[in-house]
Design a protein around this motif. Sequence first.
Motif, PDB file in Angstrom:
ATOM      1  N   GLY A   1      13.002   1.522  10.413  1.00 46.42           N
ATOM      2  CA  GLY A   1      13.214   1.374   8.987  1.00 46.42           C
ATOM      3  C   GLY A   1      14.675   1.075   8.699  1.00 46.42           C
ATOM      4  O   GLY A   1      15.550   1.269   9.539  1.00 46.42           O
TER       5      GLY A   1
ATOM      6  N   ASP B   1     -11.375   3.716   6.838  1.00 44.66           N
ATOM      7  CA  ASP B   1     -10.094   3.028   6.661  1.00 44.66           C
ATOM      8  C   ASP B   1      -8.982   3.963   7.144  1.00 44.66           C
ATOM      9  O   ASP B   1      -8.419   4.729   6.366  1.00 44.66           O
TER      10      ASP B   1
ATOM     11  N   ARG C   1       0.832  -1.210   0.000  1.00 48.75           N
ATOM     12  CA  ARG C   1       0.000   0.000   0.000  1.00 48.75           C
ATOM     13  C   ARG C   1       0.869   1.264   0.000  1.00 48.75           C
ATOM     14  O   ARG C   1       0.567   2.240  -0.681  1.00 48.75           O
TER      15      ARG C   1
ATOM     16  N   LYS D   1       4.130   9.502   9.133  1.00 47.94           N
ATOM     17  CA  LYS D   1       5.445   8.883   8.956  1.00 47.94           C
ATOM     18  C   LYS D   1       5.305   7.365   8.963  1.00 47.94           C
ATOM     19  O   LYS D   1       6.003   6.661   8.243  1.00 47.94           O
ATOM     20  N   HIS D   2       4.418   6.890   9.807  1.00 47.37           N
ATOM     21  CA  HIS D   2       4.196   5.441   9.895  1.00 47.37           C
ATOM     22  C   HIS D   2       2.776   5.225  10.387  1.00 47.37           C
ATOM     23  O   HIS D   2       2.247   6.039  11.148  1.00 47.37           O
ATOM     24  N   ASN D   3       2.167   4.175   9.934  1.00 46.83           N
ATOM     25  CA  ASN D   3       0.833   3.847  10.424  1.00 46.83           C
ATOM     26  C   ASN D   3       0.707   2.342  10.576  1.00 46.83           C
ATOM     27  O   ASN D   3       1.356   1.573   9.868  1.00 46.83           O
TER      28      ASN D   3
ATOM     29  N   ILE E   1      -1.886   6.839   5.061  1.00 47.12           N
ATOM     30  CA  ILE E   1      -0.650   6.457   4.354  1.00 47.12           C
ATOM     31  C   ILE E   1       0.131   7.683   3.869  1.00 47.12           C
ATOM     32  O   ILE E   1       1.321   7.809   4.152  1.00 47.12           O
TER      33      ILE E   1
ATOM     34  N   ARG F   1      -3.798  -5.721  14.987  1.00 53.07           N
ATOM     35  CA  ARG F   1      -4.728  -6.826  14.710  1.00 53.07           C
ATOM     36  C   ARG F   1      -4.904  -7.735  15.922  1.00 53.07           C
ATOM     37  O   ARG F   1      -5.870  -8.464  16.011  1.00 53.07           O
TER      38      ARG F   1
ATOM     39  N   TYR G   1      -5.992   3.296   8.229  1.00 56.21           N
ATOM     40  CA  TYR G   1      -4.678   2.968   7.651  1.00 56.21           C
ATOM     41  C   TYR G   1      -4.550   3.607   6.272  1.00 56.21           C
ATOM     42  O   TYR G   1      -3.585   4.308   5.972  1.00 56.21           O
ATOM     43  N   GLY G   2      -5.557   3.369   5.427  1.00 52.30           N
ATOM     44  CA  GLY G   2      -5.486   3.903   4.074  1.00 52.30           C
ATOM     45  C   GLY G   2      -5.478   5.421   4.044  1.00 52.30           C
ATOM     46  O   GLY G   2      -4.742   6.036   3.263  1.00 52.30           O
TER      47      GLY G   2
ATOM     48  N   LEU H   1      10.727   3.422   4.977  1.00 55.52           N
ATOM     49  CA  LEU H   1       9.485   2.833   5.479  1.00 55.52           C
ATOM     50  C   LEU H   1       9.779   1.706   6.463  1.00 55.52           C
ATOM     51  O   LEU H   1      10.565   0.803   6.152  1.00 55.52           O
ATOM     52  N   PRO H   2       9.140   1.721   7.615  1.00 54.19           N
ATOM     53  CA  PRO H   2       9.355   0.619   8.557  1.00 54.19           C
ATOM     54  C   PRO H   2       8.908  -0.727   8.005  1.00 54.19           C
ATOM     55  O   PRO H   2       9.399  -1.765   8.439  1.00 54.19           O
TER      56      PRO H   2
END
Lengths: 102, 564
Positions: free
Chosen positions: B180, B116, A30, B126-128, B122, B132, B118-119, A78-79
Amino acid sequence: MTTPIRENTASESPRAELELATRDALGALRHVAACLARRSHELLGLSCLPGPAGQGRLLVAVADDGRLERLLAELRALPEVCGAQLSRAAGAALVPAAPVAA
Amino acid sequence: MTRTTGARLIADSLVRHGIKAVAGIPGGANLPLFDAISQTPTRIVLARHEQGAGFIAQGMARVTGQAQVCLATSGPGVMNLLTAIADAKADSVPLVCLAGQVPRALMGTDAFQEVDVYGLTIPIAKHNVLARRAADLPRIMEEAFAIAVSGRPGPVVVDVPRDVQTEEFDFTSWPAPRLGSGPAESPGTPGPADLAFAASLLARCERPVLYCGGGARGAGAEIAVLAELLDAPVVTTLMGLGLLPPGHPRLAGMIGMHGAPAANHLLTRCDMLVAVGARFDDRATGDAKRFCPGASVIHIDIDPSEHGKNRAAHVPLAGDAVRTLGALIPLVPARARPAWTAIRASLGLAHPYALPGLDDPKSPYGVLAAAAEILGPEAVVATDVGQNQMRAAQAWPCHAPGKFLTSGGLGTMGFGLPAAIGAALADPSQPVACVTGDGGLLMNVQELATLAELGLPVKILLMDNGVLGLVRQQQALFVGGRYTASTFAARPDFVALAASFGIAAIDLEPCRDARAALAAVLAAPGPALARIPVDPDAHVYPMVPPGAANHEMILEKRHDHAHS
């Protein structure tokens, strides 16, 4: 010595392959798609291959328009991505290869 | 091994990371999380809108330099948070944003208040991450805090379904975070060959300038040393204000669209530009192709994706500014550059710029100067966006990084008030000035209730001109004076409005001794608002027209439409 103004110029190779080792294949997919779409990179092909223990590998074929080094730097940050390399080998195809180092 | 829940684990993580206060609004999808946090020492600040919560957390983060936390429930809650997340990304502010989500079984069903997350985040975070399983949360939370502050800081979004918050699991230990793989996350020092090449270019140059942005925060001492070695001036971007204190002999001022004329002209004459933690933003550079046209460039940035983005560099140096400069400085020979000093002096004489009305506390510049003098050098100021922001950038003497809070990259109106609340939360012992306009204040006016509830010493300096001032200015200069949709026909009584929230307020317009009235407002405990009427046609100058080169500034009374 003056700095040349950056112009996006295509290299001799019309396409290049990005190979990414991923920790989270779906998340990486994604993010990679978003990175490509945001700056209108031309996507030529994409393959997602399974790896051990949830890891995976993305092979991304893109048009080489001179902007790929920055894309690579972004993707490396990106992580979800634990390794990334760029190949400009002429005629490179989306074939599975040994995973890049994690 | 301890039996715990996802929500309790997150709450413990906040305590573990030293989070003293969080800002947010509860809702159906994050009630377990709020309940768990309420049982820890972490204070919960109830904002009145999630965007306000995001900017309150930003205010705390910008002042402390540490990651801070905001919370929103699913659906509209997190949608309201998005602007603050994008704003934090643009200005590299470390945030951990905790979003409630509908239960896992409902995800993807268009459930009530489901989006959404997460979407949506994005491109702006910086990070998402979507949690779960509750058992993943120790790793997720450790990584969230580590990623938010590592390398180039930024916002991290953690989306937590409600049933993950209530899920029980056996907690054993906090794992080491995985970051990262790129140098942006684990920056080292540039290689010796690159450093030597940079030093050789610096030794040869004749007209060097140090151009510093928000990424140079913390490197003020090193910048000053390098500037001395090179006999060079230091210019800053909006985000670099405070890097060197006012009056520092090396400081040549802010560059860019509303920068100091002499500083902008310096750039056209330099033959060496050392960019430190600056990203060649268009508001700073003007027309990029005519920015420092004759200069070699050494670009020090912790984020290698910034190298070559807007300007190619002879020597891109990827690394932390302090460490990179620390490695570079011993290689740079000290040399006086008297010819360059003479040019700088002549540019200063040729392009003087005095801000109008500095001695009139009823004028927009004068009230800023008076407030800054009364509050002293330790004061923090948070601005909104627009003319008030640019005037504050020009007039407020900024003595250290982290003292001037402004939405530089995204330019979000409504930033000022909640950011000021956050700054005051981080240090309630110091008054915080909130410089805002009537347009920006109304964009997050609901946070006056939060402020009144907290009783923090936020002093709102409201520049009330009844228009979107910078929009009107652009319309005057570039749209033929046609003021479309930039004038407010309805003008609130802001003094009465503040009073309705229980906040002391004064209108400086009728005051005979405005300075004394202002001093009383600033000295009184708790929050207060001072209204300063501003002429809607008072422009902010200099101004570089969009797309023009920095040296093509419009100066007051020099443009056909400037006072039409």
